[in-house]
Design an enzyme around this catalytic site. Structure first.
Site, mmCIF file in Angstrom:
data_model
loop_
_atom_site.group_PDB
_atom_site.id
_atom_site.type_symbol
_atom_site.label_atom_id
_atom_site.label_comp_id
_atom_site.label_asym_id
_atom_site.label_seq_id
_atom_site.Cartn_x
_atom_site.Cartn_y
_atom_site.Cartn_z
ATOM 1 N N TYR A 101 0.859 -1.194 0.000
ATOM 2 C CA TYR A 101 0.000 0.000 0.000
ATOM 3 C C TYR A 101 0.888 1.235 0.000
ATOM 4 C CZ TYR A 101 -3.083 3.672 1.659
ATOM 5 O OH TYR A 101 -3.780 4.850 1.767
ATOM 6 N N GLU A 189 -3.275 7.560 -4.122
ATOM 7 C CA GLU A 189 -3.182 6.286 -3.397
ATOM 8 C C GLU A 189 -3.062 5.113 -4.363
ATOM 9 O OE1 GLU A 189 -5.890 4.819 0.188
ATOM 10 O OE2 GLU A 189 -6.721 4.154 -1.715
#
Ligand code: GDP
Ligand code: MN
Length: 379
Positions: A101, A189
């Site tokens: 992530y 993101e």
């Protein structure tokens, strides 16, 4: 403004961030054509502006034409958390060894940028934050100094990304930071950022929120705006320069000031009604603005009554009253209108409306009375 995944990936690609080759498709046939062009296996992905598409059945692998037809057909029209899928992104499927992530966003209280990196990606970061907070490595970045490759290298080591991924990931994160800052994002993101079995690192998903305050220096954002509104009422409101958010109730709301508009929604709820929208007409409640506001609300088939809640401050209520009357001459409104007019020149304003009141144009002395009346008319 939020971008769809495919737009986010195009945005990433401009800054040199590696993404999988692919294309958009609005029909099963188009999906098939894209798959044939890029080669199997492919992954077919619902383009909606919510996360958790994978879990909702909106991300499927296809090994051949038959599977593309099946999955594309199933995903198009699928309702994912209230968002109906109208567009697909079809990309070359990747083999996954690890899912990481990575994101950059604003740390407002600290006046810095905040990087978040985790070797445990693929799942929702909120879940990681709750169950395993030490698995997220935070990096506070001074916006004046920026993020250099050395810092990025230390960061990927601290986050314990696999050794073979570190150098590529460090370079990619610098590019992502450039995309985030130069590209004027509020959020950039990647979840998951993957390591493939042959040891390449690239972005498998993209979540990008653009900072609208910077839109004046990004004429190219116009193309994103075209696809922005799924709600036709919001599109109509935007074209008229109104600050409108569509909801699913039956009482249309017009108020001056965002705070009063929010309170109006609360009061309508409190007396057992449901609001059809949020609409703040701001300070200048003249006939043009009022006509535009009434037009947008009138176009909503769910609306059964309209609650106009005005508290005159700088806005004068007599002007609002004249605006309402003039607007009503221009647009014919199906639902009854309940007005609560208070504040500067309220007496004059009510006087102007008095000769025109009937069962379709009603005034009430207080916000609560007006809410009750509007809700009664809607139910
Ligand atoms: P989200 O659920 O909306 O976040 O959608 P993602 O784009 O993140 O996809 C969800 C999951 O599908 C990912 O975490 C992967 O596990 C899987 N996935 C997506 N693309 C591929 C791919 O190319 N190959 C494989 N094997 N899995 C994929
Ligand atoms: Mn994702």
């Amino acid at each position: 403004m939020d971008l769809f995944e495919y737009q986010g990936k195009q945005y990433f690609a401009r800054y040199g961030i590696a993404v999988s080759p692919g294309d958009v498709a609005d029909t099963v046939e188009e999906a098939l054509a894209v798959a044939e062009r890029i080669g199997y296996p492919v992954v077919i992905k619902a383009q909606v502006k919510v996360g958790g598409r994978g879990k909702a059945g909106g991300v499927k692998l296809a090994d051949n034409a038959e599977e593309v037809r099946e999955h594309a057909g199933n995903i198009l029209g699928l309702d994912i958390k209230g968002h109906v899928v109208r567009r697909l992104w079809v990309e070359r499927s990747s083999d996954i060894e690890k899912e990481y992530y990575a994101s950059f966003t604003l740390d407002r209280p600290n006046k810095t940028h905040l990087g978040m990196l985790s070797a445990q990606g693929g799942v929702e970061i909120e879940v990681v934050a709750e169950e395993n907070p030490e698995a997220i490595s935070f990096l506070s970045i001074d916006p004046v100094r920026g993020l250099d490759l050395e810092t990025s290298r230390r960061w990927v080591a601290e986050a314990e990304l696999d050794e073979v991924a570190r150098e590529q990931a460090a370079a990619l994160l610098v590019k992502l930071y450039d995309c985030y800052t130069q590209g004027d994002c509020d959020l950039a993101e990647i979840n998951p950022l993957i390591l493939t079995p042959d040891h390449t690192v690239h972005a498998l998903d993209a979540k990008v929120t653009l900072d609208e305050n910077a839109s004046y220096r990004h004429p190219e954002w116009e193309e994103y705006r075209a696809d922005e509104f799924e709600d036709p009422r919001e599109k109509m409101a935007k074209e008229r320069g109104l600050n409108y958010i569509g909801l699913d109730g039956t009482v249309g709301i017009i108020a001056n000031g965002a705070g009063l508009a929010m309170s109006t929604l609360d009061v309508v709820n409190q007396v057992g009604g449901t609001a059809a929208n949020f609409l703040d007409i701001g300070g200048g409640a003249d006939a043009n603005v009022m006509a535009a506001a009434l037009e947008v609300i009138n176009a909503d088939p769910n609306v059964k009554s309209i609650f106009v809640n005005i508290f005159g401050g700088i806005t004068r209520v007599d002007e609002v009253a004249n605006g309402v009357l003039e607007a009503l001459q221009r647009v014919s409104i199906a639902s009854p209108i309940v007005l609560r007019l208070d504040g500067t020149n309220a007496v004059e304003g009510r006087g102007i409306l008095a000769p025109h009141l009937n069962d379709h144009l009603i005034t009430e002395p207080t916000m609560l009375d007006a809410a009750r009346r509007a809700v009664a008319l809607a139910n």
